[in-house]
Enzyme design. Structure first.
Site, PDB file in Angstrom:
ATOM      1  N   SER A 112      -5.264   6.433   1.384  1.00 13.16           N
ATOM      2  CA  SER A 112      -4.868   5.145   0.804  1.00 13.16           C
ATOM      3  C   SER A 112      -4.753   4.147   1.936  1.00 13.16           C
ATOM      4  O   SER A 112      -4.316   4.504   3.033  1.00 13.16           O
ATOM      5  CB  SER A 112      -3.497   5.229   0.121  1.00 13.16           C
ATOM      6  OG  SER A 112      -3.598   5.787  -1.153  1.00 13.16           O
ATOM      7  N   GLU A 156      -6.586 -14.390   3.124  1.00 18.96           N
ATOM      8  CA  GLU A 156      -6.988 -14.828   1.787  1.00 18.96           C
ATOM      9  C   GLU A 156      -6.622 -13.789   0.725  1.00 18.96           C
ATOM     10  O   GLU A 156      -7.268 -13.706  -0.305  1.00 18.96           O
ATOM     11  CB  GLU A 156      -8.499 -15.086   1.772  1.00 18.96           C
ATOM     12  CG  GLU A 156      -8.989 -16.047   2.832  1.00 18.96           C
ATOM     13  CD  GLU A 156      -9.204 -15.390   4.223  1.00 18.96           C
ATOM     14  OE1 GLU A 156      -9.019 -14.156   4.312  1.00 18.96           O
ATOM     15  OE2 GLU A 156      -9.530 -16.118   5.167  1.00 18.96           O
ATOM     16  N   SER A 157      -5.587 -12.971   0.940  1.00 15.07           N
ATOM     17  CA  SER A 157      -5.019 -11.981  -0.008  1.00 15.07           C
ATOM     18  C   SER A 157      -5.134 -10.545   0.521  1.00 15.07           C
ATOM     19  O   SER A 157      -4.588 -10.266   1.566  1.00 15.07           O
ATOM     20  CB  SER A 157      -5.542 -12.138  -1.432  1.00 15.07           C
ATOM     21  OG  SER A 157      -5.083 -13.388  -1.949  1.00 15.07           O
ATOM     22  N   HIS A 177      -8.041   3.511  -2.612  1.00 16.82           N
ATOM     23  CA  HIS A 177      -7.434   4.830  -2.818  1.00 16.82           C
ATOM     24  C   HIS A 177      -8.586   5.782  -3.107  1.00 16.82           C
ATOM     25  O   HIS A 177      -9.425   5.480  -3.968  1.00 16.82           O
ATOM     26  CB  HIS A 177      -6.452   4.815  -3.993  1.00 16.82           C
ATOM     27  CG  HIS A 177      -5.380   3.787  -3.828  1.00 16.82           C
ATOM     28  ND1 HIS A 177      -4.357   3.931  -2.923  1.00 16.82           N
ATOM     29  CD2 HIS A 177      -5.198   2.577  -4.408  1.00 16.82           C
ATOM     30  CE1 HIS A 177      -3.580   2.870  -2.971  1.00 16.82           C
ATOM     31  NE2 HIS A 177      -4.061   2.025  -3.863  1.00 16.82           N
ATOM     32  N   CYS A 218      -8.847 -15.347  -2.068  1.00 18.60           N
ATOM     33  CA  CYS A 218      -8.521 -16.704  -2.500  1.00 18.60           C
ATOM     34  C   CYS A 218      -9.436 -17.684  -1.784  1.00 18.60           C
ATOM     35  O   CYS A 218      -9.815 -17.462  -0.635  1.00 18.60           O
ATOM     36  CB  CYS A 218      -7.080 -17.038  -2.162  1.00 18.60           C
ATOM     37  SG  CYS A 218      -5.941 -15.990  -3.052  1.00 18.60           S
TER      38      CYS A 218
END
Lengths: 146, 146
Positions: free
Chosen positions: A56, A63-64, A69, A84
């Protein structure tokens, strides 16, 4: 894309190379490369391998974020590519990952995040309510003085 | 939930407390508390504050991840609560965050991640193809010997 803050690609990669999915250092490299492939600016990345298998990890970008996973026992990886701004194209990250994970099949859903029309309407409504409250207070105060 | 690997809640919180959304230490605490509220096991967490405002961060849990991005200027936060297994209830994390962020309105989408029927069908198909290839090879070899 003018009326939303972000684009979120939710990707399911099936029938991937199982050894690749279980290699935590490799997955971290691939995810950071994916961030660069879509023109994102990397802030931090954190990856972890589970016992007996699976990885993970998340790359936080300006930008986010990009998250993965993996289930090597199923040849499956779940990937989130959330960006974003109009200058970043999450499909660049998707194409990179599809290739390096050796995915034979994939599913993509694209969701819009943060409805700007709704956000602005609420901000305007709040400003209006505050102005009305101020006016009512002012009228009450004047009424008291008169 | 027996035929999927994970549940992914995508939440938009509107009209939140703006100071709370811009406090990186507070947001990290709230997100870790949200992980505990849904019974998740925290692996790592990483949070970052942007200039002039806004916080991004992710809590990697044994059962996938929780992520947040805040826009204090809009009173808006975008949250992902992605959990695997039936013992974890992402709604517990949602309820905790709705309360501590002071959200006046929210939108939720629940998506299923990792179609186990599709994964198993592909694994069976691959095993069948491998067995057929092995059989063809064996017949060819015997043909050569005879």
């Amino acid at each position: 894309m003018n009326n939303v803050l972000g684009r979120h690609l939710l990707v399911e990669f099936y029938d991937c190379d199982t050894q690749t999915l279980d290699d935590v250092a490799g997955i971290e490299t691939h995810m950071n490369d994916a961030a660069r492939a879509c023109g994102a600016t990397i802030v931090q990345s954190t990856f972890h391998r589970f016992e007996p298998w699976g990885v993970s990890g998340v790359v936080v970008i300006s930008e986010s974020h990009l998250a993965i996973h993996t289930w090597p026992e199923y040849g499956y990886a779940s990937v989130d590519l959330y960006t974003c701004g109009d200058e970043i194209d999450p499909m660049g990250a998707y194409e990179h990952l599809r290739r390096v994970l050796g995915a034979q099949e994939s599913e993509i859903q694209m969701l819009k995040r943060g409805n700007l029309d709704l956000i602005k309407a609420r901000l305007e409504q709040n400003a209006l309510s505050a102005a009305e409250a101020e006016l009512s207070k002012s009228i009450l105060l004047k009424g008291g003085v008169l």
